[in-house]
Write a protein that holds these residues in place. Structure first.
Motif, PDB file in Angstrom:
ATOM      1  N   UNK A 132       0.839  -1.206   0.000  1.00 54.31           N
ATOM      2  CA  UNK A 132       0.000   0.000   0.000  1.00 54.31           C
ATOM      3  C   UNK A 132       0.867   1.246   0.000  1.00 54.31           C
ATOM      4  N   UNK A 133       0.488   2.217  -0.785  1.00 58.93           N
ATOM      5  CA  UNK A 133       1.034   3.568  -0.678  1.00 58.93           C
ATOM      6  C   UNK A 133      -0.058   4.432  -0.070  1.00 58.93           C
ATOM      7  N   UNK A 134       0.264   5.129   1.004  1.00 62.48           N
ATOM      8  CA  UNK A 134      -0.757   5.878   1.751  1.00 62.48           C
ATOM      9  C   UNK A 134      -0.261   7.290   2.049  1.00 62.48           C
ATOM     10  N   UNK A 135      -1.060   8.258   1.651  1.00 60.29           N
ATOM     11  CA  UNK A 135      -0.654   9.658   1.756  1.00 60.29           C
ATOM     12  C   UNK A 135      -0.420  10.078   3.200  1.00 60.29           C
ATOM     13  N   UNK A 136       0.663  10.791   3.386  1.00 56.83           N
ATOM     14  CA  UNK A 136       0.997  11.335   4.706  1.00 56.83           C
ATOM     15  C   UNK A 136       0.901  12.857   4.733  1.00 56.83           C
ATOM     16  N   UNK A 137       0.330  13.421   3.665  1.00 58.28           N
ATOM     17  CA  UNK A 137       0.021  14.851   3.704  1.00 58.28           C
ATOM     18  C   UNK A 137      -1.431  15.045   3.289  1.00 58.28           C
ATOM     19  N   UNK A 138      -1.958  16.215   3.593  1.00 57.03           N
ATOM     20  CA  UNK A 138      -3.353  16.520   3.268  1.00 57.03           C
ATOM     21  C   UNK A 138      -3.594  16.661   1.767  1.00 57.03           C
ATOM     22  N   UNK A 139      -2.518  16.721   0.983  1.00 54.95           N
ATOM     23  CA  UNK A 139      -2.661  16.809  -0.480  1.00 54.95           C
ATOM     24  C   UNK A 139      -2.993  15.460  -1.107  1.00 54.95           C
ATOM     25  N   UNK A 140      -2.932  14.391  -0.342  1.00 51.19           N
ATOM     26  CA  UNK A 140      -3.132  13.061  -0.921  1.00 51.19           C
ATOM     27  C   UNK A 140      -1.864  12.567  -1.593  1.00 51.19           C
TER      28      UNK A 140
END
Ligand code: GCU
Length: 137
Positions: free
Chosen positions: A109-117
């Motif tokens: 999985x790649x999962x966003x760590x910023x609010x930009x996605x």
């Protein structure tokens, strides 16, 4: 080696849409994730043997800032990877991460760590013998 494209075996689910509105993608498009923290793409990967594999992620980021994502394998976060902006959604870039996989089926999985996605994600290529896509759980 195996190239994982959207809408094919091993490409499981994603938060967002498969889009085609920026040139230069391969396959049928790219994932334009939701612009939220935690937006993710999941893949299912079979490895013939346990080893560390190089995963090259083809992406575009024409946004204002670097986007960071967690790389999660078998539900364990292994590292964070930065997807820098080059201010052009049609100028695709590649980043490579080295990731240990188990023998057998692995979730990735790649999962966003910023609010930009996430950045726009076109494909991932996993190097090495014995890598094949697996059915999604
Ligand atoms: C723009 C761009 C999209 C991108 C989005 C974003 O809308 O056209 O392709 O996904 O910005 O900021 O993530």
């Amino acid at each position: 080696n195996w190239l994982f494209e959207e809408n094919s075996l091993g490409f499981c689910n994603y938060s967002g849409v498969v889009a085609t509105n920026h040139a230069g993608y391969t396959g049928t498009g790219f994932v334009d994730s939701e612009n939220v923290l935690g937006a993710a793409i999941n893949w299912s990967v079979s490895a013939a043997s346990a080893n560390t594999y190089a995963i090259s992620i083809r992406f575009a980021n024409g946004g204002a800032a670097t986007r960071r994502a967690a790389i999660v394998v078998n539900n364990n976060k292994l590292l964070s990877v930065d997807f820098p902006s080059n201010n052009n959604w049609a100028a695709w870039q590649t980043v490579t991460v080295n990731v240990p996989l188990n023998a057998g089926v692995n979730s990735l999985k790649a999962q966003a760590e910023t609010n930009d996605g996430l950045a726009n994600i076109d494909s991932i290529s996993i190097a090495g013998l014995g890598i094949t896509p697996a059915a999604c759980p």
